[in-house]
Design a protein around this motif. Sequence first.
Motif, PDB file in Angstrom:
ATOM      1  N   ASN A  92     -42.342  31.774  34.907  1.00  0.00           N
ATOM      2  CA  ASN A  92     -41.209  32.469  35.520  1.00  0.00           C
ATOM      3  C   ASN A  92     -41.602  33.687  36.339  1.00  0.00           C
ATOM      4  O   ASN A  92     -40.795  34.218  37.107  1.00  0.00           O
ATOM      5  CB  ASN A  92     -40.181  32.873  34.448  1.00  0.00           C
ATOM      6  N   LYS A  93     -42.841  34.171  36.190  1.00  0.00           N
ATOM      7  CA  LYS A  93     -43.259  35.343  36.962  1.00  0.00           C
ATOM      8  C   LYS A  93     -44.773  35.448  36.975  1.00  0.00           C
ATOM      9  O   LYS A  93     -45.472  34.756  36.234  1.00  0.00           O
ATOM     10  CB  LYS A  93     -42.653  36.619  36.379  1.00  0.00           C
TER      11      LYS A  93
ATOM     12  N   SER B  17     -46.895  31.929  38.529  1.00  0.00           N
ATOM     13  CA  SER B  17     -45.589  31.494  39.023  1.00  0.00           C
ATOM     14  C   SER B  17     -45.614  31.282  40.531  1.00  0.00           C
ATOM     15  O   SER B  17     -45.123  30.265  41.040  1.00  0.00           O
ATOM     16  CB  SER B  17     -44.517  32.527  38.652  1.00  0.00           C
TER      17      SER B  17
ATOM     18  N   SER C 170     -34.347  34.224  41.584  1.00  0.00           N
ATOM     19  CA  SER C 170     -35.344  34.434  40.534  1.00  0.00           C
ATOM     20  C   SER C 170     -34.727  34.663  39.150  1.00  0.00           C
ATOM     21  O   SER C 170     -35.433  34.637  38.150  1.00  0.00           O
ATOM     22  CB  SER C 170     -36.238  35.623  40.891  1.00  0.00           C
TER      23      SER C 170
END
Length: 280
Positions: free
Chosen positions: A8-9, A13, A31
């Motif tokens: 996710n980050k 990612s 996001s």
Amino acid sequence: MLRVAVPNKGALSESATTMLREAGYSLRLNSKRLVHRDVENDIEFFYLRPRDIATYIGRGILDIGITGRDLLLESESEAEEILQLGFGRSAFHYAGEAGVYSDPAELAGKTIATSYPVLVEQDLARRGIDATTVKLDGAVEVSIELGVADAIADVVETGTTLRMAGLETFGDPILVSEGVLVARSGFDKPGADVFLRRVQSVMVARSYVLIDYDIHRDHLAEAMAVTPGYESPTVSQLNDPEWCAVRSMVEAKDSHRIMDRLYSAGARAILVTAIDACRM
């Protein structure tokens, strides 16, 4: 519907998102969204912490995931690596104050701070070193200055953060990591083979280019030896019966060296073209 876990980050990612877009999938535009469904490709993406992805895969909650090899091994889950992805490369090292340590054997009786206690304890056991580990969730570099640990074990990419803290690595890497595709052992679900083939095709497209050139028939065999192709080069007759046009795939990193060799062999009109997509 295939269920895929995506970091996710962070750097993983960004690289994973780029690769999946190049593979033809639609991904989240916001996001903050944790789930995105690509209806046309019958696939659902779940955006999770990279550290948690192997656990979801290992328990069979999700089908396939992208994470780091270090995070996969640290999880001790039933997920396993099925494909190296070629991004997010890093090394997992022991580090200490500059000039204090030169060999991991010197860690005997010491305390080591790390975010990866499983990997560290396994490595210490392999080396026969009796040391204590302290688990920290981040910023392990400051633990030595604060008296929490004598040394640390952490992922090192450029080493800039370590140097700023007055630390240096020592010994061989505990582990060399990169982004990997993971799934459960024996996993088989409709659509998984297509997903894997698409990802592999992106990696091939990134690694290879097409090279086209004209060559006199007398030098064709010599030129084809330079560009044997992924399977075999394509050879076409030009209007001049003494000349041929050749098209072949070559590794991108060698393209300039190959052009030099072809020119020396008599090839002319040598062109190199990037590959946007492919199926091998």
